[in-house]
Motif scaffolding. Structure first.
Motif, PDB file in Angstrom:
ATOM      1  N   PHE A 141       0.837  -1.198   0.000  1.00 15.65           N
ATOM      2  CA  PHE A 141       0.000   0.000   0.000  1.00 15.65           C
ATOM      3  C   PHE A 141       0.874   1.252   0.000  1.00 15.65           C
ATOM      4  CE2 PHE A 141      -2.285   3.392   2.143  1.00 15.65           C
ATOM      5  CZ  PHE A 141      -3.502   3.402   1.482  1.00 15.65           C
ATOM      6  N   VAL A 142       1.868   1.266   0.864  1.00 14.13           N
ATOM      7  CA  VAL A 142       2.764   2.424   0.972  1.00 14.13           C
ATOM      8  C   VAL A 142       3.558   2.602  -0.319  1.00 14.13           C
ATOM      9  CG1 VAL A 142       4.790   3.343   2.184  1.00 14.13           C
ATOM     10  CG2 VAL A 142       2.894   2.364   3.477  1.00 14.13           C
ATOM     11  N   GLU A 143       4.105   1.520  -0.844  1.00 10.95           N
ATOM     12  CA  GLU A 143       4.901   1.608  -2.067  1.00 10.95           C
ATOM     13  C   GLU A 143       4.073   2.121  -3.239  1.00 10.95           C
ATOM     14  OE1 GLU A 143       7.253  -1.403  -5.042  1.00 10.95           O
ATOM     15  OE2 GLU A 143       7.366  -1.797  -2.889  1.00 10.95           O
ATOM     16  N   ARG A 144       2.841   1.663  -3.337  1.00 11.45           N
ATOM     17  CA  ARG A 144       1.970   2.091  -4.440  1.00 11.45           C
ATOM     18  C   ARG A 144       1.604   3.567  -4.325  1.00 11.45           C
ATOM     19  NH1 ARG A 144      -1.673   1.388  -8.271  1.00 11.45           N
ATOM     20  NH2 ARG A 144      -3.840   1.979  -8.037  1.00 11.45           N
ATOM     21  N   ASN A 145       1.351   4.030  -3.118  1.00 14.27           N
ATOM     22  CA  ASN A 145       0.802   5.374  -2.950  1.00 14.27           C
ATOM     23  C   ASN A 145       1.816   6.462  -2.626  1.00 14.27           C
ATOM     24  OD1 ASN A 145      -2.023   4.885  -3.438  1.00 14.27           O
ATOM     25  ND2 ASN A 145      -1.949   3.634  -1.592  1.00 14.27           N
ATOM     26  N   ARG A 146       2.970   6.108  -2.107  1.00 14.01           N
ATOM     27  CA  ARG A 146       3.937   7.129  -1.694  1.00 14.01           C
ATOM     28  C   ARG A 146       4.265   8.134  -2.815  1.00 14.01           C
ATOM     29  NH1 ARG A 146       7.266   7.420   2.673  1.00 14.01           N
ATOM     30  NH2 ARG A 146       7.090   5.184   3.066  1.00 14.01           N
ATOM     31  N   PRO A 147       4.532   7.701  -4.050  1.00 14.25           N
ATOM     32  CA  PRO A 147       4.850   8.712  -5.080  1.00 14.25           C
ATOM     33  C   PRO A 147       3.698   9.688  -5.334  1.00 14.25           C
ATOM     34  CG  PRO A 147       5.482   6.511  -5.817  1.00 14.25           C
ATOM     35  CD  PRO A 147       4.695   6.339  -4.557  1.00 14.25           C
ATOM     36  N   ARG A 148       2.475   9.196  -5.289  1.00 16.48           N
ATOM     37  CA  ARG A 148       1.329  10.086  -5.505  1.00 16.48           C
ATOM     38  C   ARG A 148       1.094  10.973  -4.291  1.00 16.48           C
ATOM     39  NH1 ARG A 148      -3.218   6.086  -7.679  1.00 16.48           N
ATOM     40  NH2 ARG A 148      -2.690   5.020  -5.735  1.00 16.48           N
TER      41      ARG A 148
ATOM     42  N   LEU B 198       3.586  13.785  -4.629  1.00 15.01           N
ATOM     43  CA  LEU B 198       3.146  14.816  -5.583  1.00 15.01           C
ATOM     44  C   LEU B 198       2.145  15.768  -4.930  1.00 15.01           C
ATOM     45  CD1 LEU B 198       2.678  12.722  -8.849  1.00 15.01           C
ATOM     46  CD2 LEU B 198       4.386  14.516  -8.447  1.00 15.01           C
ATOM     47  N   TYR B 199       1.191  15.192  -4.223  1.00 14.96           N
ATOM     48  CA  TYR B 199       0.166  15.990  -3.547  1.00 14.96           C
ATOM     49  C   TYR B 199       0.808  16.917  -2.505  1.00 14.96           C
ATOM     50  CZ  TYR B 199      -3.468  16.923  -0.062  1.00 14.96           C
ATOM     51  OH  TYR B 199      -4.305  17.520   0.848  1.00 14.96           O
ATOM     52  N   ALA B 200       1.623  16.358  -1.625  1.00 16.80           N
ATOM     53  CA  ALA B 200       2.248  17.172  -0.575  1.00 16.80           C
ATOM     54  C   ALA B 200       3.169  18.223  -1.185  1.00 16.80           C
ATOM     55  CB  ALA B 200       3.010  16.285   0.401  1.00 16.80           C
ATOM     56  N   GLY B 201       3.874  17.874  -2.251  1.00 16.39           N
ATOM     57  CA  GLY B 201       4.749  18.830  -2.909  1.00 16.39           C
ATOM     58  C   GLY B 201       3.992  19.983  -3.541  1.00 16.39           C
ATOM     59  N   ALA B 202       2.770  19.723  -3.988  1.00 17.76           N
ATOM     60  CA  ALA B 202       1.947  20.792  -4.563  1.00 17.76           C
ATOM     61  C   ALA B 202       1.373  21.697  -3.475  1.00 17.76           C
ATOM     62  CB  ALA B 202       0.817  20.198  -5.398  1.00 17.76           C
ATOM     63  N   ARG B 203       1.097  21.136  -2.315  1.00 20.68           N
ATOM     64  CA  ARG B 203       0.515  21.926  -1.227  1.00 20.68           C
ATOM     65  C   ARG B 203       1.538  22.676  -0.410  1.00 20.68           C
ATOM     66  NH1 ARG B 203      -4.266  20.011   2.419  1.00 20.68           N
ATOM     67  NH2 ARG B 203      -4.208  22.238   2.820  1.00 20.68           N
ATOM     68  N   LEU B 204       2.765  22.157  -0.343  1.00 24.52           N
ATOM     69  CA  LEU B 204       3.755  22.704   0.586  1.00 24.52           C
ATOM     70  C   LEU B 204       5.031  23.118  -0.127  1.00 24.52           C
ATOM     71  CD1 LEU B 204       3.401  19.859   3.223  1.00 24.52           C
ATOM     72  CD2 LEU B 204       2.477  22.182   3.424  1.00 24.52           C
ATOM     73  N   PRO B 205       5.643  24.207   0.317  1.00 18.61           N
ATOM     74  CA  PRO B 205       6.951  24.558  -0.237  1.00 18.61           C
ATOM     75  C   PRO B 205       7.988  23.516   0.192  1.00 18.61           C
ATOM     76  CG  PRO B 205       6.344  26.057   1.540  1.00 18.61           C
ATOM     77  CD  PRO B 205       5.178  25.152   1.320  1.00 18.61           C
ATOM     78  N   ALA B 206       8.985  23.330  -0.630  1.00 15.75           N
ATOM     79  CA  ALA B 206      10.003  22.307  -0.373  1.00 15.75           C
ATOM     80  C   ALA B 206      10.647  22.473   0.994  1.00 15.75           C
ATOM     81  CB  ALA B 206      11.065  22.336  -1.470  1.00 15.75           C
TER      82      ALA B 206
ATOM     83  N   ALA C 145       8.624  14.949   4.720  1.00 11.91           N
ATOM     84  CA  ALA C 145       8.427  14.602   6.124  1.00 11.91           C
ATOM     85  C   ALA C 145       6.955  14.332   6.415  1.00 11.91           C
ATOM     86  CB  ALA C 145       8.955  15.718   7.020  1.00 11.91           C
ATOM     87  N   VAL C 146       6.081  15.122   5.824  1.00 11.33           N
ATOM     88  CA  VAL C 146       4.643  14.904   5.992  1.00 11.33           C
ATOM     89  C   VAL C 146       4.257  13.545   5.426  1.00 11.33           C
ATOM     90  CG1 VAL C 146       2.353  15.694   5.239  1.00 11.33           C
ATOM     91  CG2 VAL C 146       4.032  17.347   6.060  1.00 11.33           C
ATOM     92  N   VAL C 147       4.728  13.263   4.217  1.00  9.92           N
ATOM     93  CA  VAL C 147       4.398  11.984   3.570  1.00  9.92           C
ATOM     94  C   VAL C 147       4.973  10.823   4.373  1.00  9.92           C
ATOM     95  CG1 VAL C 147       4.756  10.588   1.496  1.00  9.92           C
ATOM     96  CG2 VAL C 147       4.147  13.004   1.284  1.00  9.92           C
TER      97      VAL C 147
END
Length: 141
Positions: A10-17, A20-28, A34-36
């Motif tokens: 589950f983690v391996e499948r979803n971590r990249p997506r 992407l979501y966290a990167g769009a919401r948060l500045p680097a 860390a959130v992900v």
């Protein structure tokens, strides 16, 4: 052992997506990674319980969205358009817009990721277009 393998898959499948979501919401600099990374750690202990719930993906998504939102509230906005989106729409609607309009996910993929029905994502996008009519005219946020 089987639950551990299921959790890892589950983690391996979803971590990249999720990234992407966290990167769009948060500045680097505010740590989207860390959130992900914190989300799987927070659900690992209760994974077997989550598997008995109607939709584990929805519970994990809710945790990710909540953590990303909290972190976004503590940081300097990096993209005013996205911050405005979350300020004007319910979180689930804003998440649907971000995933489908900004990140280019299809309705089915966004729904699967959020643990929602595709019709729920479609309704969220329609609601967002009514509340924010400029969304229909913009190719990307």
């Amino acid at each position: 052992m089987t639950a551990d393998l299921g959790f890892a898959a589950f983690v391996e499948r979803n971590r990249p997506r999720y990234q992407l979501y966290a990167g769009a919401r948060l500045p680097a600099e505010s740590g989207p990674s860390a959130v992900v990374n914190a989300v799987p750690e927070s659900v690992r202990e209760g994974w077997e319980w989550l598997l008995r719930q109607p939709c584990p993906a929805a519970d994990v998504w809710q945790e990710l969205s909540l953590r990303a939102g909290r972190q976004a509230d503590r940081t300097v906005p990096h993209e005013p358009t996205i911050n405005s989106l979350y300020g004007q729409l319910p979180t689930g609607c804003a998440d649907s817009v971000l995933l489908c309009r900004r990140l280019g996910f299809g309705i089915e993929e966004a729904a699967e990721l959020m643990g929602a029905e595709p019709s729920t994502v479609e309704a969220a996008l329609a609601f967002a277009r009514r509340v924010l009519p400029h969304l229909a005219e913009e190719e990307h946020l």
